[in-house]
Design a protein around this motif. Structure first.
Motif, PDB file in Angstrom:
ATOM      1  N   PHE A   1       0.832  -1.203   0.000  1.00 23.26           N
ATOM      2  CA  PHE A   1       0.000   0.000   0.000  1.00 23.26           C
ATOM      3  C   PHE A   1       0.869   1.257   0.000  1.00 23.26           C
ATOM      4  CE2 PHE A   1      -2.408  -3.189   2.647  1.00 23.26           C
ATOM      5  CZ  PHE A   1      -3.195  -3.650   1.599  1.00 23.26           C
ATOM      6  N   LEU A   2       1.952   1.219   0.766  1.00 26.89           N
ATOM      7  CA  LEU A   2       2.870   2.352   0.796  1.00 26.89           C
ATOM      8  C   LEU A   2       3.579   2.521  -0.547  1.00 26.89           C
ATOM      9  CD1 LEU A   2       4.311   1.714   4.359  1.00 26.89           C
ATOM     10  CD2 LEU A   2       3.042   3.752   3.667  1.00 26.89           C
ATOM     11  N   LEU A   3       3.857   1.401  -1.213  1.00 26.91           N
ATOM     12  CA  LEU A   3       4.470   1.468  -2.534  1.00 26.91           C
ATOM     13  C   LEU A   3       3.529   2.142  -3.537  1.00 26.91           C
ATOM     14  CD1 LEU A   3       6.796   0.778  -4.432  1.00 26.91           C
ATOM     15  CD2 LEU A   3       5.746  -1.478  -4.780  1.00 26.91           C
ATOM     16  N   GLN A   4       2.246   1.815  -3.467  1.00 28.99           N
ATOM     17  CA  GLN A   4       1.270   2.474  -4.338  1.00 28.99           C
ATOM     18  C   GLN A   4       1.214   3.972  -4.061  1.00 28.99           C
ATOM     19  OE1 GLN A   4      -2.615   0.346  -4.817  1.00 28.99           O
ATOM     20  NE2 GLN A   4      -1.639  -1.270  -3.613  1.00 28.99           N
ATOM     21  N   ALA A   5       1.261   4.323  -2.783  1.00 31.28           N
ATOM     22  CA  ALA A   5       1.244   5.743  -2.424  1.00 31.28           C
ATOM     23  C   ALA A   5       2.477   6.457  -2.972  1.00 31.28           C
ATOM     24  CB  ALA A   5       1.172   5.891  -0.909  1.00 31.28           C
ATOM     25  N   GLN A   6       3.632   5.808  -2.850  1.00 31.02           N
ATOM     26  CA  GLN A   6       4.862   6.407  -3.358  1.00 31.02           C
ATOM     27  C   GLN A   6       4.800   6.586  -4.873  1.00 31.02           C
ATOM     28  OE1 GLN A   6       8.546   4.562  -2.004  1.00 31.02           O
ATOM     29  NE2 GLN A   6       9.448   4.892  -4.018  1.00 31.02           N
TER      30      GLN A   6
ATOM     31  N   GLN B   1       6.641   1.423   8.958  1.00 31.76           N
ATOM     32  CA  GLN B   1       7.060   0.869   7.679  1.00 31.76           C
ATOM     33  C   GLN B   1       7.403   1.960   6.676  1.00 31.76           C
ATOM     34  OE1 GLN B   1       4.099  -2.181   6.574  1.00 31.76           O
ATOM     35  NE2 GLN B   1       4.129  -2.864   8.707  1.00 31.76           N
ATOM     36  N   ALA B   2       6.723   3.103   6.745  1.00 26.82           N
ATOM     37  CA  ALA B   2       7.077   4.230   5.874  1.00 26.82           C
ATOM     38  C   ALA B   2       8.488   4.720   6.189  1.00 26.82           C
ATOM     39  CB  ALA B   2       6.069   5.357   6.041  1.00 26.82           C
ATOM     40  N   ALA B   3       8.840   4.727   7.483  1.00 27.62           N
ATOM     41  CA  ALA B   3      10.195   5.131   7.873  1.00 27.62           C
ATOM     42  C   ALA B   3      11.222   4.122   7.374  1.00 27.62           C
ATOM     43  CB  ALA B   3      10.273   5.265   9.395  1.00 27.62           C
TER      44      ALA B   3
ATOM     45  N   LEU C   1      10.308   6.624   2.993  1.00 27.56           N
ATOM     46  CA  LEU C   1       9.309   7.447   2.316  1.00 27.56           C
ATOM     47  C   LEU C   1       9.435   8.918   2.706  1.00 27.56           C
ATOM     48  CD1 LEU C   1       7.104   6.457   0.329  1.00 27.56           C
ATOM     49  CD2 LEU C   1       5.448   6.701   2.179  1.00 27.56           C
ATOM     50  N   THR C   2       9.584   9.185   3.992  1.00 23.82           N
ATOM     51  CA  THR C   2       9.667  10.577   4.443  1.00 23.82           C
ATOM     52  C   THR C   2      10.979  11.221   4.033  1.00 23.82           C
ATOM     53  OG1 THR C   2      10.439   9.764   6.594  1.00 23.82           O
ATOM     54  CG2 THR C   2       8.092  10.235   6.371  1.00 23.82           C
ATOM     55  N   ARG C   3      12.039  10.430   3.871  1.00 26.23           N
ATOM     56  CA  ARG C   3      13.313  10.989   3.427  1.00 26.23           C
ATOM     57  C   ARG C   3      13.233  11.477   1.978  1.00 26.23           C
ATOM     58  NH1 ARG C   3      15.337   6.422   6.118  1.00 26.23           N
ATOM     59  NH2 ARG C   3      15.841   5.382   4.145  1.00 26.23           N
ATOM     60  N   ARG C   4      12.243  10.973   1.252  1.00 23.37           N
ATOM     61  CA  ARG C   4      12.055  11.400  -0.136  1.00 23.37           C
ATOM     62  C   ARG C   4      11.136  12.622  -0.237  1.00 23.37           C
ATOM     63  NH1 ARG C   4      11.333   5.642  -0.487  1.00 23.37           N
ATOM     64  NH2 ARG C   4      13.179   4.635  -1.376  1.00 23.37           N
ATOM     65  N   GLY C   5      10.815  13.203   0.905  1.00 21.01           N
ATOM     66  CA  GLY C   5      10.025  14.424   0.896  1.00 21.01           C
ATOM     67  C   GLY C   5       8.536  14.225   1.041  1.00 21.01           C
ATOM     68  N   VAL C   6       8.087  12.972   1.185  1.00 24.74           N
ATOM     69  CA  VAL C   6       6.658  12.700   1.357  1.00 24.74           C
ATOM     70  C   VAL C   6       6.271  12.961   2.810  1.00 24.74           C
ATOM     71  CG1 VAL C   6       4.859  10.940   1.233  1.00 24.74           C
ATOM     72  CG2 VAL C   6       6.689  10.977  -0.480  1.00 24.74           C
ATOM     73  N   LYS C   7       5.170  13.688   3.011  1.00 24.25           N
ATOM     74  CA  LYS C   7       4.663  13.954   4.351  1.00 24.25           C
ATOM     75  C   LYS C   7       3.601  12.921   4.720  1.00 24.25           C
ATOM     76  CE  LYS C   7       6.928  17.851   5.065  1.00 24.25           C
ATOM     77  NZ  LYS C   7       7.955  17.970   6.131  1.00 24.25           N
ATOM     78  N   LEU C   8       3.668  12.431   5.953  1.00 25.82           N
ATOM     79  CA  LEU C   8       2.628  11.534   6.465  1.00 25.82           C
ATOM     80  C   LEU C   8       1.632  12.341   7.275  1.00 25.82           C
ATOM     81  CD1 LEU C   8       4.650   8.419   7.701  1.00 25.82           C
ATOM     82  CD2 LEU C   8       3.468   8.716   5.525  1.00 25.82           C
TER      83      LEU C   8
END
Length: 412
Positions: free
Chosen positions: A216-221, A243-245, A249-256
């Motif tokens: 699911f996180l991969l789809q979001a990315q 799992q996002a950490a 994911l957040t290191r790529r600039g995505v906000k949770l």
């Protein structure tokens, strides 16, 4: 249902050991002068820490503070296992067989929506603190339910609105596939679009039972959304954040956007992982002198002596206000659930958890909403010193305007 736990505890002047020994006539008289409260929540699943046994502790705290006021109070509790069929069966037995007058906690929106109709049918009271769906004060509103503490519209207004204003104008939702998740996604998406943002997609995750959110996180990315909105709660939320950490994911600039995050979730995550997370609550143990005083009184009896969450504080607040209404109108009159709720709406609320407030005609308990940011490990000075306040939304602005809810109780 053989694995359900049901325990009765007599409080405020009643003694469980002597209940069965009373002569029949006296027992009937005492029963007629008794209010019975059922605490129905998640006792064993992903929402246990935010409600569960801690909610029962907070009900008992309210009863203790209310004191002996000329009537008895009996408390029963049960685990609805996050299943509306189980919750409805327990509640129906409580009402039909045990004479329960009021049900509280209600964690899990699908369960609360089912209980909402049951208490209407039986003319009893539901004081919901745990379930989030804003539908309880919209088309599904009834004269027998009050929605305490928080809801999906308020969360979307506070957390969602703040994220959009900060530049998060494209969203992808990871949504728990049941009533709560759907309502939280819907309400937040409406705020995003109204502010000129875009919803790039969503994925529905099975509830309950999901622990691996990697796909699911991969789809979001892949969507390239700036914000991933977590329309879930409890362990679903903490697993997503962890799992996002791990995936960076957040290191790529995505906000949770943790659209419903509790103090117990932050504790589970730890500040190293949760730092910087923005969230909304209506209660925080260290908010002011009154919240600290309430926490000091109740904390020694809480599971693991943790401070109460906003759900547990809401159960305390709702129960205390209900008991004040029972005293005001008398036990016999309070057996009429709709009449008891009407009296609660007519009386101002005030307690150490939330301070002064009121209940609207649609059953919405009004309280300020607080936008917090989770502290860094260096900023935290003590255990559970987790939040710093960013902004406050006043009570009259925090929740959906009554005219927009289409609640049949308040239609002109």
């Amino acid at each position: 249902m053989t694995d359900l736990t049901r325990r009765g505890v007599l409080a405020a002047g009643s003694a469980a050991a002597t209940w069965g020994a009373l002569p029949l006539s006296r027992a009937r008289a005492q029963a007629a002068n008794t209010i019975k409260i059922g605490v129905l929540g998640d006792g064993s699943g992903m929402y246990r820490d935010l409600g569960g046994p801690g909610s029962t502790v907070c009900v008992r705290q309210a009863i203790q503070e209310f004191g002996a006021q000329g009537f008895n109070v009996e408390v029963v509790e049960a685990d609805h296992q996050n299943r509306p069929d189980v919750g409805s069966t327990i509640a129906r037995q409580w009402i039909d067989r045990d004479g329960v007058d009021m049900i509280t906690d209600g964690t899990t929106s699908s369960v609360a929506l089912a209980l909402n109709q049951l208490v209407k049918e039986k003319n009893k009271v539901m004081l919901n603190s745990g379930a989030a769906t804003s539908d309880l004060t919209a088309a599904a509103c009834t004269a027998n339910t009050i929605h305490w503490t928080y809801d999906t519209w308020m969360l979307a207004n506070s957390t969602g609105g703040a994220m959009v204003r900060a530049g998060g104008d494209s969203w992808y939702f990871i949504t728990a596939d049941y009533a709560f998740g759907h309502a939280l996604e819907r309400d937040t998406a409406n705020f995003v679009r109204a502010a000129g943002g875009r919803v790039l997609g969503q994925v529905r995750t099975p509830f309950p039972g999901t622990s691996d959110f990697s796909s699911f996180l991969l789809q979001a990315q892949t969507s390239r959304a700036k914000v991933v909105g977590l329309a879930n709660a409890g362990s679903d939320t903490t697993n997503c954040i962890k799992q996002a950490a791990e995936f960076g994911l957040t290191r790529r600039g995505v906000k949770l956007a943790g659209l419903l995050v509790f103090l117990s979730d932050v504790h589970s995550l730890g500040l190293q992982t949760a730092q910087g997370l923005v969230l909304t609550e209506t209660f925080y143990w260290d908010l002011n002198d009154r919240t600290r005083a309430f926490t000091t009184r109740v904390r020694p009896r809480m599971p693991n002596q943790a401070p109460p969450t906003m759900v547990q504080a809401g159960v305390y607040s709702a129960t205390l206000h209900y008991l004040k209404a029972v005293k005001d109108m008398g036990v016999a009159a309070a057996k009429d659930g709709a009449a008891a709720v009407a009296r609660m709406k007519a009386m101002p609320t005030d307690d150490d958890a939330f301070g002064p407030g009121s209940v609207r005609g649609d059953g919405r308990k009004l309280t300020p909403a607080y936008l917090f940011e989770v502290k860094t490990p260096a900023e935290s000075r003590a255990p559970y010193d987790y939040y710093k306040l960013l902004q406050t939304t006043p009570a009259d602005q925090a929740f959906r305007p009554v005219a927009d809810g289409n609640c049949p109780l308040v239609r002109s």
